[in-house]
Scaffold this active site. Structure first.
Site, PDB file in Angstrom:
ATOM      1  CB  SER A 142      35.671  38.114  37.990  1.00 36.65           C
ATOM      2  OG  SER A 142      36.232  36.905  38.558  1.00 36.65           O
ATOM      3  CE1 TYR A 155      39.499  40.801  42.027  1.00 34.63           C
ATOM      4  CE2 TYR A 155      38.381  38.685  41.713  1.00 34.63           C
ATOM      5  CZ  TYR A 155      38.909  39.926  41.311  1.00 34.63           C
ATOM      6  OH  TYR A 155      38.982  40.197  39.667  1.00 34.63           O
TER       7      TYR A 155
END
Length: 249
Positions: A142, A155
């Site tokens: 990401s 995360y």
């Protein structure tokens, strides 16, 4: 890299990006081993695609189950040649207001799914994959691995670790197992259940899957999807702008 005729493992294959990847791969003539926790979702895949999809129930936060799955899958699917580590979970976490004791099990599961399972699957299949003339490992990361947001620190940390791990594994394969391509797909904000009610300018799972697969076919070491493609230049020229954009994105 031609995907037709290959057997491709996709984790998180019943929802969101994983489901879109599964659909597109089947459409290209691949056979998909779809991993998920939802029995209904897995049953829906086999109903929709028949023997083009093999549904595998697995909780990626269960270390023992992941180990057993990794050890046994090549015997069940000897044609496996591509591994796509797509599954992910994200917990919105405020360490200053949350109870640390309540947060620990959530964050440990987050690390197990987003990092430990990725490492286990990526490395566990190497003995099988290196015996093939052509294989690939694709880890989904990401833009938050490059510039984190405050609401999901674990995360972001896990995705950053996945990027570092993927690059190091790529170096090892380039040196001793060049038939295995190791790729990192860096995503922007995608419109999935995980991001419901958050952020703007999301792209669809199908658009994401299309871009990831195009990068796989071109054997790109780094597959930047959508707006994530702006990050390398932005972080090189004006890193403070990049950090600010993702912090408030």
């Amino acid at each position: 890299m031609k995907l037709s005729g290959r057997t491709v493992l996709v984790t998180g294959g019943t929802r969101g990006i994983g489901l879109a990847l599964t659909r597109r791969l089947v459409g290209l003539g691949a056979r998909v081993v779809a991993v998920g926790r939802d029995p209904g979702g897995l049953a829906g895949l086999t109903a929709a695609f028949g023997d083009r999809v093999s549904a595998e129930a697995l909780d990626l936060s269960d270390h023992s189950a992941v180990d057993a799955f990794t050890d046994g899958l090549p015997d069940r699917h000897p044609g496996l040649s591509v591994v796509v580590n797509n599954a992910g979970v994200q917990n919105l976490t405020d360490f200053l207001t949350g109870d640390p004791a309540d947060l620990r099990p959530l964050l440990r599961r987050e690390l197990a799914v987003n990092l430990d399972a990725v490492i286990t699957l990526s490395t566990g299949f190497l003995p099988h994959l290196r015996g093939l003339p052509s294989a690939a490992i694709v880890n989904i990361s990401s833009g938050l691995a490059v510039a984190p947001k405050p609401s999901a620190p674990v995360y972001c940390a896990a995705k950053s670790a996945v990027r570092t791990f993927t690059r190091a594994l790529r170096y090892q394969c380039e040196d001793t197992a060049p038939g295995i391509r190791v790729m990192d797909a860096i995503l922007p904000l995608v419109d999935t259940d995980m991001t419901a009610g958050r952020g703007r300018g999301k792209i669809s799972p199908d658009e994401t899957a299309r871009a990831v697969i195009a990068g796989m076919e071109r054997e790109r070491s780094e597959i930047y999807v959508g707006k994530a493609g702006l990050l390398p230049a932005l972080m090189r020229i004006a890193p403070s702008v990049g950090y600010r954009a993702l912090r408030h994105g």
